[in-house]
Motif scaffolding. Structure first.
Motif, PDB file in Angstrom:
ATOM      1  N   GLN A  91     -34.283  10.265 -23.982  1.00 38.44           N
ATOM      2  CA  GLN A  91     -35.013   9.455 -22.995  1.00 38.44           C
ATOM      3  C   GLN A  91     -34.469   9.616 -21.573  1.00 38.44           C
ATOM      4  O   GLN A  91     -34.446   8.674 -20.791  1.00 38.44           O
ATOM      5  CB  GLN A  91     -35.004   7.976 -23.400  1.00 38.44           C
ATOM      6  N   GLU A  92     -34.056  10.834 -21.225  1.00 37.09           N
ATOM      7  CA  GLU A  92     -33.527  11.098 -19.890  1.00 37.09           C
ATOM      8  C   GLU A  92     -34.198  12.302 -19.233  1.00 37.09           C
ATOM      9  O   GLU A  92     -33.621  12.945 -18.360  1.00 37.09           O
ATOM     10  CB  GLU A  92     -32.008  11.329 -19.953  1.00 37.09           C
ATOM     11  N   SER A  93     -35.429  12.609 -19.644  1.00 32.42           N
ATOM     12  CA  SER A  93     -36.141  13.743 -19.054  1.00 32.42           C
ATOM     13  C   SER A  93     -36.669  13.395 -17.667  1.00 32.42           C
ATOM     14  O   SER A  93     -36.912  12.235 -17.345  1.00 32.42           O
ATOM     15  CB  SER A  93     -37.317  14.136 -19.953  1.00 32.42           C
ATOM     16  N   ILE A  94     -36.830  14.425 -16.847  1.00 35.99           N
ATOM     17  CA  ILE A  94     -37.659  14.307 -15.653  1.00 35.99           C
ATOM     18  C   ILE A  94     -38.941  15.047 -15.993  1.00 35.99           C
ATOM     19  O   ILE A  94     -38.899  16.197 -16.436  1.00 35.99           O
ATOM     20  CB  ILE A  94     -36.977  14.900 -14.390  1.00 35.99           C
ATOM     21  N   THR A  95     -40.085  14.371 -15.837  1.00 30.62           N
ATOM     22  CA  THR A  95     -41.366  14.982 -16.183  1.00 30.62           C
ATOM     23  C   THR A  95     -42.287  14.960 -14.980  1.00 30.62           C
ATOM     24  O   THR A  95     -42.540  13.893 -14.400  1.00 30.62           O
ATOM     25  CB  THR A  95     -42.052  14.228 -17.342  1.00 30.62           C
ATOM     26  N   CYS A  96     -42.789  16.131 -14.592  1.00 31.00           N
ATOM     27  CA  CYS A  96     -43.780  16.216 -13.531  1.00 31.00           C
ATOM     28  C   CYS A  96     -45.154  16.377 -14.171  1.00 31.00           C
ATOM     29  O   CYS A  96     -45.315  17.175 -15.100  1.00 31.00           O
ATOM     30  CB  CYS A  96     -43.488  17.403 -12.616  1.00 31.00           C
ATOM     31  N   ILE A  97     -46.130  15.607 -13.690  1.00 25.65           N
ATOM     32  CA  ILE A  97     -47.475  15.688 -14.247  1.00 25.65           C
ATOM     33  C   ILE A  97     -48.504  15.899 -13.142  1.00 25.65           C
ATOM     34  O   ILE A  97     -48.269  15.538 -11.986  1.00 25.65           O
ATOM     35  CB  ILE A  97     -47.849  14.415 -15.047  1.00 25.65           C
TER      36      ILE A  97
ATOM     37  N   LYS B 292     -48.395   8.453 -17.641  1.00 23.17           N
ATOM     38  CA  LYS B 292     -47.093   8.176 -17.010  1.00 23.17           C
ATOM     39  C   LYS B 292     -46.220   7.329 -17.931  1.00 23.17           C
ATOM     40  O   LYS B 292     -45.014   7.581 -18.065  1.00 23.17           O
ATOM     41  CB  LYS B 292     -47.295   7.442 -15.679  1.00 23.17           C
ATOM     42  N   GLU B 293     -46.832   6.346 -18.569  1.00 25.88           N
ATOM     43  CA  GLU B 293     -46.064   5.496 -19.476  1.00 25.88           C
ATOM     44  C   GLU B 293     -45.539   6.297 -20.656  1.00 25.88           C
ATOM     45  O   GLU B 293     -44.410   6.093 -21.114  1.00 25.88           O
ATOM     46  CB  GLU B 293     -46.927   4.335 -19.980  1.00 25.88           C
ATOM     47  N   LEU B 294     -46.360   7.218 -21.155  1.00 24.21           N
ATOM     48  CA  LEU B 294     -45.925   8.069 -22.264  1.00 24.21           C
ATOM     49  C   LEU B 294     -44.647   8.810 -21.880  1.00 24.21           C
ATOM     50  O   LEU B 294     -43.651   8.790 -22.613  1.00 24.21           O
ATOM     51  CB  LEU B 294     -47.031   9.064 -22.622  1.00 24.21           C
ATOM     52  N   PHE B 295     -44.688   9.466 -20.728  1.00 25.07           N
ATOM     53  CA  PHE B 295     -43.532  10.267 -20.331  1.00 25.07           C
ATOM     54  C   PHE B 295     -42.394   9.417 -19.751  1.00 25.07           C
ATOM     55  O   PHE B 295     -41.231   9.836 -19.798  1.00 25.07           O
ATOM     56  CB  PHE B 295     -43.963  11.380 -19.375  1.00 25.07           C
ATOM     57  N   ASP B 296     -42.711   8.234 -19.223  1.00 25.59           N
ATOM     58  CA  ASP B 296     -41.643   7.319 -18.809  1.00 25.59           C
ATOM     59  C   ASP B 296     -40.835   6.851 -20.016  1.00 25.59           C
ATOM     60  O   ASP B 296     -39.669   6.466 -19.876  1.00 25.59           O
ATOM     61  CB  ASP B 296     -42.224   6.098 -18.083  1.00 25.59           C
ATOM     62  N   SER B 297     -41.447   6.877 -21.188  1.00 22.24           N
ATOM     63  CA  SER B 297     -40.729   6.461 -22.393  1.00 22.24           C
ATOM     64  C   SER B 297     -39.673   7.479 -22.779  1.00 22.24           C
ATOM     65  O   SER B 297     -38.803   7.199 -23.606  1.00 22.24           O
ATOM     66  CB  SER B 297     -41.705   6.249 -23.558  1.00 22.24           C
ATOM     67  N   ILE B 298     -39.728   8.664 -22.184  1.00 23.89           N
ATOM     68  CA  ILE B 298     -38.707   9.684 -22.466  1.00 23.89           C
ATOM     69  C   ILE B 298     -37.937  10.052 -21.200  1.00 23.89           C
ATOM     70  O   ILE B 298     -37.275  11.082 -21.147  1.00 23.89           O
ATOM     71  CB  ILE B 298     -39.326  10.946 -23.090  1.00 23.89           C
ATOM     72  N   GLY B 299     -38.025   9.193 -20.176  1.00 27.76           N
ATOM     73  CA  GLY B 299     -37.279   9.472 -18.953  1.00 27.76           C
ATOM     74  C   GLY B 299     -37.964   8.945 -17.716  1.00 27.76           C
ATOM     75  O   GLY B 299     -38.328   7.780 -17.639  1.00 27.76           O
ATOM     76  N   TYR B 300     -38.183   9.831 -16.737  1.00 26.41           N
ATOM     77  CA  TYR B 300     -38.758   9.449 -15.445  1.00 26.41           C
ATOM     78  C   TYR B 300     -39.887  10.415 -15.111  1.00 26.41           C
ATOM     79  O   TYR B 300     -39.759  11.627 -15.326  1.00 26.41           O
ATOM     80  CB  TYR B 300     -37.679   9.495 -14.360  1.00 26.41           C
ATOM     81  N   THR B 301     -40.999   9.897 -14.579  1.00 25.89           N
ATOM     82  CA  THR B 301     -42.190  10.709 -14.351  1.00 25.89           C
ATOM     83  C   THR B 301     -42.583  10.738 -12.876  1.00 25.89           C
ATOM     84  O   THR B 301     -42.541   9.713 -12.192  1.00 25.89           O
ATOM     85  CB  THR B 301     -43.376  10.154 -15.166  1.00 25.89           C
TER      86      THR B 301
END
Length: 266
Positions: free
Chosen positions: A129-135, A149-158
């Motif tokens: 849960q510490e990923s940086i995700t760009c979408i 955003k919530e999906l990827f915020d659950s594994i880090g920061y979006t």
């Protein structure tokens, strides 16, 4: 919101598994709402044991999902989209591609142009849960964008960006974690040479890198501002930094970033 939707990860390799692990770490996420597909499902046995649906049928996975993540290789995206197209409902499902270098325009050449489509680039730190995700997205309304955003915020920061920057985001965020790990390996090797055993050197380096990252995040300062605080006149830190620069440290890092970016464009 994301805890109530059904998610399918098609082609669940290392990155897909990291995302799955991140979702399962949420207390409000029901494993039964997650479906993983792969040709060889034996490697997904640990997820099946947790209640996740695991099988090889991509069409079935897509049919019952609200959000479909494509974790396949870039050259397989069009093939998989064509395969699952009969099960897609543009009014119901969101498609999220995790593939590098495959544009949404290329995806729309296969699927219904009314389909809401996203591209996302997390990294393997999703596993903790510490990923940086760009979408980036096409045709999504604010609620749909917030859901992704919530999906990827659950594994880090979006972060939401323009599609034109997705390849650059891949280099900094996804390739970048490997650059940092290689730097850490070199630090550990240096620590061993000056007297530490490998375990102790690893512990020191790991916490040092973690502390440096948290310092940047919490203080919101430029790295050089923090460096100035530890480089005293005639001190050992500035001597080491200058030697690294003489050997091309910063130049090598920049050239590595650019080389990875140019490779994506080929």
């Amino acid at each position: 919101m994301i805890s109530k939707v059904k998610i399918a990860i098609i082609g669940c390799g290392n990155l897909g598994a990291s995302i799955a692990n991140g979702l399962l770490m949420r207390e409000d996420f029901d494993p039964k709402n997650l479906t993983l597909t792969k040709r060889n499902t034996a490697t997904l046995a640990e997820f099946e044991a947790k209640g996740v649906h695991v099988h090889t049928d991509n069409i079935v996975a897509a049919q019952y999902a609200d959000i479909i993540l494509l974790g396949v290789k870039p050259y397989n995206v069009a093939t998989i989209l064509a395969e699952i197209k009969p099960a897609l409902d543009p009014e119901k499902q969101l498609i999220v591609s995790l593939a590098t270098g495959v544009s949404m325009k290329e995806m729309y050449a296969v699927i219904d142009p009314k389909t809401v489509t996203f591209r996302a680039m997390p990294n393997i730190a999703a596993d903790i849960q510490e990923s940086i995700t760009c979408i980036c997205q096409e045709q999504a309304n604010p609620i749909q964008e917030e859901m992704i955003k919530e999906l990827f915020d659950s594994i880090g920061y979006t972060i939401s960006i323009d599609e034109s920057l997705m390849e650059a985001a891949t280099v900094l965020g996804a390739c970048g974690i490997a650059y940092v790990l290689r730097f850490m390996r070199a630090m550990i090797q240096g620590g061993i040479q000056i007297g530490f055993d490998s375990v102790t050197a690893s512990k020191i380096v790991n916490q040092t890198v973690k502390g440096a990252a948290e310092l940047m995040i919490q203080k919101n300062i430029h790295p050089e501002a923090a460096i100035d605080k530890v480089t005293t006149p005639k001190g050992c830190t500035i001597v080491g930094l200058n030697e690294m620069e003489h050997q091309g440290f910063s130049s090598a890092m920049v050239r590595g970033v650019i080389a990875s970016y140019e490779k994506i464009g080929k």
